[in-house]
Design a protein around this motif. Structure first.
Motif: not given
Length: 123
Positions: A60-67, A94-102, A104-114
């Motif tokens: 439930g927490d949020v981790v934020t990184v610049v890149a 991720c601030l630099e590229n707008g990735l946000d796993t909250a 649907s598109s962010g979850r898709m990217v996270a699944r690919i990375l996983a």
């Protein structure tokens, strides 16, 4: 209760943490909840700030990184960290590229990375 955490790292003496800290604070991360590392030398050196962040963060927490590359020294390490956060129910922003796993598109990217992390683990 959701907690927003940040992580910043600088390598050597040529990078300054202050800019990353300012960006994270500007994105709403409380400066007291930003974990940091400054590394020099060997790539095998343990990053205590990242280890502490990963130990502290809860579902439930949020981790934020610049890149995104701040989460590891190699593609394999970054993908494993993203996969770990996702599996544990921790949102990554991720601030630099707008990735946000909250999202649907962010979850898709996270699944690919996983999936990529799993492939690397199959070696």
């Amino acid at each position: 209760m959701t907690v927003t955490l940040g992580y910043a790292t600088a390598t050597g003496t040529d990078q300054d943490l202050d800019e990353q800290l300012a960006e994270l604070a500007g994105a709403g991360v409380d400066r007291r909840r930003i974990f940091t590392d400054r590394t020099t030398g060997s790539a095998d050196k343990l990053r205590a700030g990242l280890v502490a962040l990963l130990s502290y963060a809860r579902s439930g927490d949020v981790v934020t990184v610049v890149a995104l590359e701040r989460l590891g020294r190699s593609t394999a390490e970054v993908t494993k960290t993203v996969a770990d956060l996702t599996t544990r129910g921790i949102t990554l922003r991720c601030l630099e590229n707008g990735l946000d796993t909250a999202t649907s598109s962010g979850r898709m990217v996270a699944r690919i990375l996983a999936d990529l992390a799993a492939l690397d683990g199959d070696r």
